[in-house]
Design an enzyme around this catalytic site. Structure first.
Site, short mmCIF file in Angstrom:
data_model
loop_
_atom_site.label_atom_id
_atom_site.label_comp_id
_atom_site.label_asym_id
_atom_site.label_seq_id
_atom_site.Cartn_x
_atom_site.Cartn_y
_atom_site.Cartn_z
N HIS A 191 36.27 -33.45 121.59
CA HIS A 191 35.19 -32.81 120.83
C HIS A 191 33.86 -32.73 121.59
O HIS A 191 32.80 -32.60 120.97
CB HIS A 191 34.95 -33.54 119.50
N GLU B 136 42.94 -26.74 112.34
CA GLU B 136 43.19 -28.18 112.25
C GLU B 136 41.88 -28.96 112.26
O GLU B 136 41.74 -29.96 111.55
CB GLU B 136 44.08 -28.64 113.41
N GLU B 137 40.92 -28.52 113.06
CA GLU B 137 39.73 -29.32 113.30
C GLU B 137 38.86 -29.52 112.06
O GLU B 137 38.28 -30.58 111.88
CB GLU B 137 38.88 -28.69 114.41
N HIS C 7 47.49 -27.04 117.64
CA HIS C 7 46.52 -26.22 116.90
C HIS C 7 45.70 -25.35 117.86
O HIS C 7 45.21 -25.80 118.88
CB HIS C 7 45.62 -27.06 115.99
N ASP D 38 49.16 -33.04 120.15
CA ASP D 38 47.73 -32.95 119.87
C ASP D 38 47.02 -34.22 120.33
O ASP D 38 46.17 -34.77 119.64
CB ASP D 38 47.50 -32.72 118.37
N ASP E 72 42.10 -30.46 123.68
CA ASP E 72 42.20 -30.50 122.22
C ASP E 72 41.98 -29.11 121.64
O ASP E 72 40.86 -28.77 121.30
CB ASP E 72 41.17 -31.48 121.67
#
Length: 464
Positions: free
Chosen positions: A423, A325-326, A279, A353, A291
């Site tokens: 994140h 995606e997130e 992503h 991922d 990520d």
């Protein structure tokens, strides 16, 4: 006699095919490790573009950059697939403190959860009630929670070797915490960061209010693990302390963005599609290197390595860089929707991922007979220290392609350090090891090569 004849004719062919595969995998790994492009691409995505929050200018720049790079590879086709995505902005940096007595405050590290509303003008101050997960809300009830700030402090389970299992065991407090706390009259939510180490970095992530009207939504923020421990300790000493936090995030109407797609058309069975992807969007605190910048550049590299090694795929090999995606999976759903409308046949889909760490192998979402065929290729990977071939999950973005026939797979790197960065502000380029990233790209390419060469039929396909 027939069996003897079969062995006499077929065995040399099989031996030759195996040697050909050994040679092809060796060439793939050599090209990735000595002539790779994945690290260079990731450098640009991370350091020249940065965090690529869905609906942001940086996400738009990432779409333009990756499309241009795919076109430079000389693929048979490169295009953008439009998709409407959420747009949420963080605003000015969040601020929070613990108030243990009038005028006596201790600053703590927080960040708004993705999709959260802002605090009231001037911030939110109140007593705080600690709970060990969403399930405890019902136990305490409205009497204990109404008018207070709920502090979800369930940690990731440290004794689980699979860190994604540990993450799955407590992610609901981040995603559903605010939605559930509202039912008991809470005014705000603070969530322990999903991280296995103690540090000062709050980790954001998506959250949902479900069907709650905007007027009933309460602000939600993550607190660093070190400050979560501090807050928990201070609450034990004095349950009447106050917590204050301020955040200025905003939700806007959906905006148009794109999945970035490129493909090499199959030379024999172009109607059979093999998809590989990651992503393109990321959170905004870091630059999204692990990520999922890593997964994107590894997926791009799969097609480049196939071309570089002179391999001409039998089936159509397609790279998809999914958007959103997130905080929504809009890109994944749009891709699957369009594929269904066109009647496309997806033989296999692979997603990366889980960060750019040392590859260990793959997990497969497939039938036992399909897995049996894949598992037979495991010895080809063992010289590269790839040992993990298990049935299990695949990836969020390829999940909508699941139909009982398409084999779904996820690259499984070593996951022990992944949630240190996930994140958070330290998900940055310098935390990705060039060699580990390139090994992952080669491992993915090798599996795609074998899937393309052999497919899943027990009998060779004959073109009519």
């Amino acid at each position: 006699m027939k069996k003897l004849f079969y062995l006499f004719i077929v065995f040399p062919f099989l031996l030759n095919a195996q040697q050909e595969d050994v040679s092809q995998l060796k060439d793939i790994y050599e090209q990735s490790l000595t002539n790779g492009k994945s690290y260079e691409w990731l450098d640009y995505l991370s350091n020249q573009i940065g965090g690529r929050l869905s609906g942001s200018l940086n996400a738009e720049r990432a779409v333009e950059y990756t499309k241009k790079e795919l076109e430079a590879l000389g693929l048979d086709r490169v295009w953008l697939q439009p998709v409407m995505v959420p747009k949420w902005t963080r605003g000015v940096k969040e601020y929070a403190y613990i108030e243990s007595a009038p005028g006596k405050t201790t600053p703590v590290n927080i960040c708004a959860l993705g999709g959260s509303v802002a605090t009231p003008e001037g911030g939110l101050r109140g007593n705080i009630v600690e709970v060990n997960g969403v399930e405890e809300l019902q136990v305490l009830g409205k009497e204990k929670l109404e008018g207070n700030i709920v502090f979800f402090n369930k940690p990731m389970q440290a004794n689980l070797i699979n860190t994604f299992e540990a993450y799955g065991g407590c992610v609901n407090q981040r995603y559903q915490g605010a939605q559930e706390a509202v039912k008991y009259g809470a005014r705000g939510v603070i969530v322990r960061s999903l991280n296995l180490r103690l540090d000062d970095l709050p980790h954001t992530g998506s959250m949902s209010y479900g069907d709650l009207p905007a007027s009933e939504r309460i602000p939600a923020a993550a607190i660093s693990t070190k400050d979560a421990e501090l807050l928990s300790t201070m609450l034990k000493l004095d349950p009447d302390i106050y917590f204050f936090f301020s955040q200025k995030c905003r939700v806007f109407p959906d905006v148009k963005s794109y999945n970035v797609i490129g493909e090499i058309t199959g030379s024999e069975y172009p109607e059979e599609i093999i998809t590989v992807g990651g992503h393109l969007d990321s959170w905004d605190l870091g630059d999204g290197a692990h990520d999922d910048g890593a997964g994107c550049v590894q997926s791009m590299e799969v097609l480049r390595l196939l071309k570089e090694t002179g391999y001409r795929p039998k089936r159509t090999i397609r790279v998809v860089l999914f958007m959103n995606e997130e905080n929504g999976l809009r890109g994944a759903r749009k891709y699957a929707e369009v594929a269904a409308e066109k009647g496309e046949e997806h033989l296999f889909a692979l997603e990366s991922d889980s960060g750019g760490f040392t590859p260990r192998g793959f997990s497969f979402d497939c039938r036992p007979d399909q897995f049996e065929k894949i598992e037979a290729w495991k010895p080809l990977f063992e010289p590269y220290l790839i040992h993990y071939f298990e049935r299990g999950g695949s990836g969020a973005d390829i999940g909508p392609l699941k139909n009982g026939e398409t084999v779904l797979a996820g690259l499984r790197p070593d996951s022990q350090r992944y949630f240190d960065h996930h994140h958070a502000a330290n998900d940055t380029f310098e935390h990705v090891n060039k060699r580990e990233l390139e090994l992952g790209a080669a491992t993915m390419t090798s599996l795609i090569y074998l899937i393309d060469k052999y497919g899943f039929s027990n009998q060779p396909k004959i073109k009519g």
